[in-house]
Design a protein around this motif. Structure first.
Motif, PDB file in Angstrom:
ATOM      1  N   SER A  77      -7.706  10.534  -4.946  1.00 53.18           N
ATOM      2  CA  SER A  77      -7.082   9.967  -6.143  1.00 53.18           C
ATOM      3  C   SER A  77      -5.856   9.133  -5.799  1.00 53.18           C
ATOM      4  CB  SER A  77      -6.721  11.091  -7.115  1.00 53.18           C
ATOM      5  OG  SER A  77      -7.888  11.730  -7.591  1.00 53.18           O
ATOM      6  N   GLN A  78      -5.052   9.614  -4.843  1.00 49.56           N
ATOM      7  CA  GLN A  78      -3.879   8.829  -4.443  1.00 49.56           C
ATOM      8  C   GLN A  78      -4.291   7.505  -3.808  1.00 49.56           C
ATOM      9  OE1 GLN A  78      -0.304  10.992  -2.773  1.00 49.56           O
ATOM     10  NE2 GLN A  78      -1.729  12.726  -2.861  1.00 49.56           N
ATOM     11  N   SER A  79      -5.386   7.506  -3.082  1.00 49.39           N
ATOM     12  CA  SER A  79      -5.854   6.252  -2.488  1.00 49.39           C
ATOM     13  C   SER A  79      -6.314   5.272  -3.551  1.00 49.39           C
ATOM     14  CB  SER A  79      -6.992   6.525  -1.502  1.00 49.39           C
ATOM     15  OG  SER A  79      -8.202   6.818  -2.178  1.00 49.39           O
ATOM     16  N   LEU A  80      -6.584   5.802  -4.766  1.00 52.09           N
ATOM     17  CA  LEU A  80      -7.029   4.971  -5.888  1.00 52.09           C
ATOM     18  C   LEU A  80      -5.889   4.599  -6.827  1.00 52.09           C
ATOM     19  CD1 LEU A  80     -10.274   7.002  -6.702  1.00 52.09           C
ATOM     20  CD2 LEU A  80     -10.161   4.797  -5.533  1.00 52.09           C
ATOM     21  N   GLY A  81      -4.667   4.986  -6.464  1.00 59.15           N
ATOM     22  CA  GLY A  81      -3.510   4.617  -7.279  1.00 59.15           C
ATOM     23  C   GLY A  81      -2.887   5.739  -8.053  1.00 59.15           C
ATOM     24  N   PHE A  82      -3.439   6.938  -7.984  1.00 59.38           N
ATOM     25  CA  PHE A  82      -2.868   8.100  -8.658  1.00 59.38           C
ATOM     26  C   PHE A  82      -1.465   8.373  -8.116  1.00 59.38           C
ATOM     27  CE2 PHE A  82      -2.221  12.768  -8.431  1.00 59.38           C
ATOM     28  CZ  PHE A  82      -2.216  13.070  -9.786  1.00 59.38           C
ATOM     29  N   ARG A  83      -0.516   8.614  -9.015  1.00 65.63           N
ATOM     30  CA  ARG A  83       0.869   8.842  -8.637  1.00 65.63           C
ATOM     31  C   ARG A  83       1.212  10.322  -8.668  1.00 65.63           C
ATOM     32  NH1 ARG A  83       4.464   4.875 -10.145  1.00 65.63           N
ATOM     33  NH2 ARG A  83       6.064   6.349  -9.437  1.00 65.63           N
ATOM     34  N   VAL A  84       1.920  10.783  -7.652  1.00 67.90           N
ATOM     35  CA  VAL A  84       2.405  12.153  -7.613  1.00 67.90           C
ATOM     36  C   VAL A  84       3.896  12.148  -7.931  1.00 67.90           C
ATOM     37  CG1 VAL A  84       0.645  12.839  -5.950  1.00 67.90           C
ATOM     38  CG2 VAL A  84       2.896  12.077  -5.134  1.00 67.90           C
ATOM     39  N   SER A  85       4.457  13.338  -8.108  1.00 65.85           N
ATOM     40  CA  SER A  85       5.889  13.453  -8.364  1.00 65.85           C
ATOM     41  C   SER A  85       6.668  13.272  -7.067  1.00 65.85           C
ATOM     42  CB  SER A  85       6.201  14.827  -8.964  1.00 65.85           C
ATOM     43  OG  SER A  85       7.603  15.035  -9.060  1.00 65.85           O
ATOM     44  N   GLU A  86       7.875  12.757  -7.182  1.00 68.31           N
ATOM     45  CA  GLU A  86       8.721  12.597  -6.000  1.00 68.31           C
ATOM     46  C   GLU A  86       9.266  13.936  -5.519  1.00 68.31           C
ATOM     47  OE1 GLU A  86      11.725   9.772  -6.907  1.00 68.31           O
ATOM     48  OE2 GLU A  86      10.346   8.067  -7.044  1.00 68.31           O
ATOM     49  N   THR A  87       9.245  14.925  -6.395  1.00 67.09           N
ATOM     50  CA  THR A  87       9.738  16.255  -6.036  1.00 67.09           C
ATOM     51  C   THR A  87       8.689  17.296  -6.388  1.00 67.09           C
ATOM     52  OG1 THR A  87      10.803  16.509  -8.206  1.00 67.09           O
ATOM     53  CG2 THR A  87      12.139  15.599  -6.419  1.00 67.09           C
TER      54      THR A  87
END
Length: 384
Positions: free
Chosen positions: A249-259
């Motif tokens: 998902s991250q490779s597809l643009g999904f964003r995670v939290s910075e913390t």
């Protein structure tokens, strides 16, 4: 006193969890899944969608939140050459990160339907459920199941594609339900986190009428049967792993939290709803474990985290008092539902299982620095 699975860290207090030979249902299920031959899963999946196609445009409905798992589900369906209709009923407390990830999911190349129920009615239900059953997320838990089914009937799309089967992944329910193939009305009523609160009970709320509850109700038996509805689980056809889902998902643009997210040990889930922290804290007070345990146990089963290391992490992160969540304070979050801090703490006290937590000689709970109660025995007994 809480006892724990001998392999992971699921406690005996987890609702509907069963144990055999010291192992919890989730570990037994995972053990069986590791022996599964996945070679035919893809073809069985393709054949099922083709055999049940009614809508000329769409092959299935994918219920989505914009999270890592639903992003992966949509990507997987597209990779298999099918056209999904994505359906969601987003929370009224949607975070900025949650909206960003929904927009990203929509960019994958799919049609998307967002159903927003009456905000004032939903707010009343949130508030009522918080006091009545200790679950401020009760409407979300129901709508994520009923809204896609409503859409399936409306658009005549017989297949709804869920992600993992919770009875498999988290071990809840009867042992035979670890082999569930279909989600139906029975599964909703038994495992849909309704906590004994029925939709008909909502009519007792001032200002809530029958006309307000359409999307909260499962469609009629006649509508479901005539459609030939099948709610299937993707993890019956493809291996399921939350970590790889997050990577894809991250490779597809999904964003995670910075913390790190409060109450868990990750930064890739529980990103979309400001009330996650409240829900998870009440879960801890009722059962002595929370979201951090769920994540840790899944990692332990996949040999990505040792049981000893997990126990130390859970002491630090599980069941934390939700003084703030992402960029909002608890006071701000509660204000939307017209709940005061005094009312919040009183409800927390009402739903606390005192037998699970340390108490002083006066019967008062022993609390950690953040104000959350300290488990009796704690995880310290599981590591040196």
């Amino acid at each position: 006193m809480i006892s724990y699975c001998s392999r992971c860290l699921y406690p005996s207090t987890k609702p509907d969890l069963w144990f055999q030979d010291g192992l919890c249902g989730a570990c037994h299920s995972f053990e069986q899944r590791s022996k599964y031959d996945w070679s035919s899963g893809r073809q069985v999946f393709r054949d099922l969608l083709r055999a049940n196609k009614k809508n000329p445009r769409y092959d299935c409905i994918v219920p989505v939140s914009g999270g890592k798992d639903s992003t992966y589900q949509v990507w997987r369906v597209l990779q298999e050459g099918f056209n999904p209709l994505c359906v969601t009923a987003p929370t009224d407390q949607l975070t900025a990160l949650g909206r960003t990830n929904i927009e990203n999911l929509k960019s994958l190349g799919c049609d998307y339907v967002e159903i927003s129920v009456n905000r004032e009615v939903r707010k009343k239900i949130n508030r009522h459920a918080f006091f009545a059953v200790g679950d401020i997320q009760w409407p979300e838990h129901l709508l994520i199941y009923t809204t896609p089914v409503r859409a399936a009937v409306q658009f005549q799309i017989p297949v709804i594609l869920w992600g993992e089967c919770p009875q498999r992944e988290y071990g809840a329910g009867r042992p035979e339900d670890a082999y569930l193939k279909y989600f139906d009305r029975r599964v909703l009523e038994e495992y849909g986190s309704l906590n004994g609160l029925r939709v008909s009970d909502l009519l007792a709320i001032d200002g809530v009428a029958v006309r307000d509850l359409y999307f909260y109700e499962y469609p009629s038996v006649e509508d479901v049967d005539s459609l030939g509805l099948k709610g299937i689980y993707l993890d019956n056809y493809f291996p399921w792993n939350g970590i790889s889902n997050a990577v894809i998902s991250q490779s597809l643009g999904f964003r995670v939290s910075e913390t790190n997210i409060l109450g868990t040990i990750s930064n890739y889930e529980n990103l979309d709803n400001y009330v996650h922290g409240i829900h998870d804290y009440l879960k801890y007070l009722k059962f002595g474990f929370s979201r951090a345990t769920d994540v840790a146990c899944n990692l332990i089963r996949r040999n990505l985290l040792s049981r000893e290391d997990a126990s130390m992490l859970l002491e630090r992160h599980d069941g934390r008092y939700p003084a703030s969540y992402l960029d909002r304070t608890l006071t701000e979050i509660l204000a939307y539902f017209e709940i005061s801090m005094q009312e919040f703490d009183a409800v927390c006290d009402d739903y606390t299982n005192y037998d699970l937590f340390l108490q002083d000689q006066a019967g008062q709970l022993t609390r950690r620095e953040d104000g959350s109660p300290q488990l009796a025995g704690s995880y310290s007994c599981l590591h040196s």
